[in-house]
Design an enzyme around this catalytic site. Structure first.
Site, PDB file in Angstrom:
ATOM      1  N   TYR A 155      20.194 -10.458 -44.814  1.00 56.31           N
ATOM      2  CA  TYR A 155      18.773 -10.815 -45.003  1.00 56.31           C
ATOM      3  C   TYR A 155      18.717 -11.865 -46.159  1.00 56.31           C
ATOM      4  O   TYR A 155      17.794 -12.779 -45.916  1.00 56.31           O
ATOM      5  CB  TYR A 155      18.053  -9.635 -45.464  1.00 56.31           C
ATOM      6  CG  TYR A 155      16.566  -9.872 -45.320  1.00 56.31           C
ATOM      7  CD1 TYR A 155      15.851  -9.844 -44.072  1.00 56.31           C
ATOM      8  CD2 TYR A 155      15.700  -9.838 -46.483  1.00 56.31           C
ATOM      9  CE1 TYR A 155      14.521 -10.231 -44.173  1.00 56.31           C
ATOM     10  CE2 TYR A 155      14.387 -10.205 -46.704  1.00 56.31           C
ATOM     11  CZ  TYR A 155      13.702 -10.283 -45.224  1.00 56.31           C
ATOM     12  OH  TYR A 155      12.427 -10.415 -45.345  1.00 56.31           O
ATOM     13  N   LYS A 159      17.062 -15.594 -45.089  1.00 60.91           N
ATOM     14  CA  LYS A 159      15.705 -16.073 -45.880  1.00 60.91           C
ATOM     15  C   LYS A 159      15.937 -17.442 -47.039  1.00 60.91           C
ATOM     16  O   LYS A 159      15.301 -18.297 -46.963  1.00 60.91           O
ATOM     17  CB  LYS A 159      14.949 -14.916 -46.754  1.00 60.91           C
ATOM     18  CG  LYS A 159      14.589 -13.934 -45.571  1.00 60.91           C
ATOM     19  CD  LYS A 159      13.612 -14.509 -44.614  1.00 60.91           C
ATOM     20  CE  LYS A 159      12.899 -13.310 -43.686  1.00 60.91           C
ATOM     21  NZ  LYS A 159      11.782 -13.787 -42.716  1.00 60.91           N
TER      22      LYS A 159
END
Length: 290
Positions: A155, A159
């Site tokens: 993740y 991002k």
């Protein structure tokens, strides 16, 4: 400089921040006259659209599928014109363990949705917006993109990559009339954080975040951290030596991996997911406007 927000495209509109953004936009009535609702749960989108059926269209593509996103964009612009803002909000989250072979599929799918999906969302709209001379491209990144977190590498990488992609796109579009806005929320009270057992400073409701985002876009903002104090906290932590920073984070429980209790489903992961369970959104999707 004020920016018009009369025509919006919102991905990930089925839940969490995306649903809050769509609800807030539709509630503004004449201020936001047309909204494209893009997501995988048709039932949720139909409920949203019921409040303003003449001002909405529903689309259910996989955001990482470039051809499907081009079809969606073409249909929307043919019916409602070039949007004032495209909000690439669709995203997934889940824990990740490099030692587990099955988790490589998690990493790949998270990059496809969280990073490639944003580029695929923007691509069909860039040239039409440029020819018109104005528009806003909005990427929903995360404070997690600023620094790697133990057990959350996929993740954070997706991002972090998104933040750098948006920086590149912003530079490319300087002088074109287009604005690129990077939104970096901290922790929002949504399904993606429901299974978290670790400390979530500045936990914020999605409705509050949605209003702040729409206000920032109307003002032409290029950067937004929500809430602001979480950005300050992140900046302060960056001043610590790496070993100290890691020691603080290692004390926190890990984010659940797909297949573990508290984990959220990742659409398209299917049988490759740890535990072998396919999500309800793994079935083929179609691009339909109604």
């Amino acid at each position: 400089m004020a920016h018009p927000l009369d025509n919006l495209v919102i991905t990930g509109a089925c839940g969490g921040l995306g649903r809050a953004l769509a609800s807030a936009a539709l509630a503004r009535g004449a201020k936001v006259s047309k909204v494209a609702l893009v997501g995988l749960d048709r039932g949720v989108l139909e409920t949203l659209a019921a409040s303003a059926p003449q001002r909405c269209a529903i689309y259910t593509p996989d955001v990482s599928d470039g051809a499907a996103m081009q079809a969606m964009a073409g249909d929307w612009m043919a019916r409602f014109g070039v949007p004032d803002a495209v909000i690439a909000n669709a995203g997934v989250a889940g824990g990740f363990d490099t030692a587990q072979a099955a988790d490589l599929a998690v990493f790949r799918r998270m990059l496809e949705i969280n990073l490639l999906g944003v580029a695929a969302t923007f691509q069909p709209f860039v040239q039409p917006m440029r020819e018109r001379g104005h528009g806003v491209l909005v990427g929903i990144a995360s404070i997690a993109g600023r620094r790697g977190m133990p057990g959350n590498g996929a993740y954070c990488a997706s991002k972090g990559g998104l933040i750098r992609y948006l920086q590149s796109l912003r530079a490319e579009l300087r002088g074109s009339g287009l604005t690129v806005c990077t939104v970096s929320p901290g922790y929002l009270r949504t399904q993606l954080t429901a299974g978290n057992q670790f400390l979530m400073p500045g936990l914020m409701g999605p409705e509050t975040a949605a209003e702040a985002i729409l206000q920032a876009l109307a003002k032409g903002r290029e950067q937004l951290v929500l809430p602001r104090r979480v950005g300050w906290l992140s900046n302060l932590l960056e001043l610590l030596p790496e070993a100290w920073h890691d020691a603080i984070l290692l004390r926190q429980p890990r984010k659940p991996r797909p297949g573990e209790a508290g984990a959220t489903a990742i659409p398209g992961l299917g049988a490759a997911a740890p535990g072998g369970a396919a999500s309800a959104a793994d079935s083929p999707t179609e691009t339909i406007a109604r």
